[in-house]
Design an enzyme around this catalytic site. Sequence first.
Site, mmCIF file in Angstrom:
data_model
loop_
_atom_site.group_PDB
_atom_site.id
_atom_site.type_symbol
_atom_site.label_atom_id
_atom_site.label_comp_id
_atom_site.label_asym_id
_atom_site.label_seq_id
_atom_site.Cartn_x
_atom_site.Cartn_y
_atom_site.Cartn_z
ATOM 1 N N ASP A 32 0.870 -1.178 0.000
ATOM 2 C CA ASP A 32 0.000 0.000 0.000
ATOM 3 C C ASP A 32 0.909 1.231 0.000
ATOM 4 O O ASP A 32 2.091 1.110 -0.338
ATOM 5 C CB ASP A 32 -0.948 -0.072 1.209
ATOM 6 C CG ASP A 32 -2.268 0.637 0.937
ATOM 7 O OD1 ASP A 32 -2.242 1.705 0.311
ATOM 8 O OD2 ASP A 32 -3.328 0.136 1.365
ATOM 9 N N HIS B 241 1.973 1.591 -3.253
ATOM 10 C CA HIS B 241 1.114 2.489 -4.024
ATOM 11 C C HIS B 241 1.745 3.879 -4.115
ATOM 12 O O HIS B 241 1.053 4.868 -4.308
ATOM 13 C CB HIS B 241 -0.277 2.585 -3.382
ATOM 14 C CG HIS B 241 -1.087 1.322 -3.491
ATOM 15 N ND1 HIS B 241 -2.317 1.166 -2.899
ATOM 16 C CD2 HIS B 241 -0.826 0.152 -4.134
ATOM 17 C CE1 HIS B 241 -2.777 -0.042 -3.177
ATOM 18 N NE2 HIS B 241 -1.893 -0.685 -3.914
#
Length: 393
Positions: free
Chosen positions: A245, A268
């Site tokens: 993430d 991410h």
Amino acid sequence: MRVFNAALLAFMAVTALASPGPNRPSVKCHPKQPSRPFPHSPPRNPKRICTVLAETADAGPSILAAARKCNHGGTVYFPPGKTYTIATVLDLTFLANIDFAILGNIKFKDDLTYWQAHAFQYSFQSASLFWRFGGRDVNIYGLGTGSIDGLGDTWWAAWATNSSVARPILFGTDGLHGATISGLKLINPPNWFNFISNSSEVIISDMNLSAISKNASVAVKNSDGWDTYRSSNIVIQNSVIHNTDDCVSFKPNSTEIIVQNLRCTGSHGISVGSLGQYQGEFDIVENIHVYNISMSNATDGARIKIWPGVAPGTVGSTVGGGAGRVKNITYEKYTNINNDQVIALTQCYATSNTTLCALYPSEIIVKDVIFNDFVGVMSKKYDPIAGYLICSV
Ligand SMILES: *[C@@H]1O[C@H](CO)[C@@H](O)[C@H](O)[C@H]1NC(C)=O
Ligand SMILES: *[C@@H]1O[C@H](CO)[C@@H](O)[C@H](O)[C@H]1NC(C)=O
Ligand SMILES: *[C@@H]1O[C@H](CO)[C@@H](O)[C@H](O)[C@H]1NC(C)=O
Ligand SMILES: *[C@@H]1O[C@H](CO)[C@@H](O)[C@H](O)[C@H]1NC(C)=O
Ligand SMILES: *[C@@H]1O[C@H](CO)[C@@H](O)[C@H](O)[C@H]1NC(C)=O
Ligand SMILES: *[C@@H]1O[C@H](CO)[C@@H](O)[C@H](O)[C@H]1NC(C)=O
Ligand SMILES: *[C@@H]1O[C@H](CO)[C@@H](O)[C@H](O)[C@H]1NC(C)=O
Ligand SMILES: *[C@@H]1O[C@H](CO)[C@@H](O)[C@H](O)[C@H]1NC(C)=O
Ligand SMILES: *[C@@H]1O[C@H](CO)[C@@H](O)[C@H](O)[C@H]1NC(C)=O
């Protein structure tokens, strides 16, 4: 016999010297310097060392007792090569002039029933914490030896069958001012790795964050590297992150933050936001410098995610409608290796209906954002598109 004993004693003395021991490292910001200098942390009294009991069913009470006893000038010490299992919540928000030398291996017992009922709970994104650090003049260090393990595998597997399972964040600060956190390996968090909240003048350096699922059919869930919230004058640097993430995420009211010399894999990207999620709130992210980042195998390199406005009359929305500003954000010297998108800026976050987003534009103003010196080769996923800039007006 006497000679033998002397030799043995000499050997023991040498091994004692060679072991790391509580020895606070010098943690300096490099290469970018904060605009406001960080406070000086005086040395701790070498005679005041409070050693935590290892290999117990719950190290929590021993850590709390050590922190109370060694507060105001001492060091809480976790000797190396030993395991410290924490099975109960730990509120360490009373700290003043204290160090934590974590040279052993901390693990959070994977007792899902206990933690879901007792972890420290916050309304912001339903965050919860196993333990929390707060106070003034605190140094938490691992000298490259210490680790903190969230036993995430159990939690990710539980979440895969029940998405209501509330997973705690591995490390949290709430009101920590003047601190260093360095040289620790953080392993498999149930949720995010770090939540830096209500804090200022914190340097985080030389960390190794690694979230890898042992079972290929169970995905790592969340695992954000660092999320800053209601915090100012924070430096995050010289670290490696392997996660799924955000590598770093600037949540509401993150200001004066430097992020430099990171190697992020599988994330991410480094993200502003998401912002504007909560109607009636005012989110500020400004004066951020992200410098010298190597970003590999990520969905995005540099990202800004902002929720759109909501239709008039929509009261108490948690899917957008919040106001605020994003200002003076620099992403500089970025090496992109096999990322799907290099730059992703949107004011229509999590909104597939672009007509709706244009009708109710975001209440958050975005200005003075610089993307400078980006190099690398992307993945083929959206080839030839390298990213997007979506403004809601
Ligand atoms: C899912 O987890 C929640 C939170 O722990 C719990 O209240 C609920 O009973 C669980 N549901 C099932 C079907 O186990
Ligand atoms: C931060 O401080 C505020 C105000 O004291 C408090 O309500 C909140 O619980 C603290 N922590 C977080 C994560 O917001
Ligand atoms: C970081 O930790 C991971 C997992 O323990 C390890 O494989 C890796 O080599 C470490 N990286 C560095 C730079 O120390
Ligand atoms: C891996 O996860 C799957 C799906 O939850 C489960 O069926 C399987 O038993 C797990 N394997 C191991 C070795 O734990
Ligand atoms: C950039 O960061 C890397 C570590 O990821 C470091 O080796 C290198 O010296 C840094 N470069 C600059 C210009 O600071
Ligand atoms: C952020 O700061 C602004 C200005 O001080 C304040 O109005 C707002 O309530 C803060 N938001 C949060 C989430 O703390
Ligand atoms: C912009 O942010 C950087 C990094 O925090 C800071 O050094 C600089 O002073 C800021 N510029 C302005 C005009 O506030
Ligand atoms: C990125 O993914 C590729 C393909 O799976 C892999 O070969 C490479 O080692 C990964 N890069 C890093 C830095 O882990
Ligand atoms: C998108 O929103 C507009 C305006 O509310 C609406 O008319 C339209 O039906 C929506 N489209 C979809 C695909 O939901």
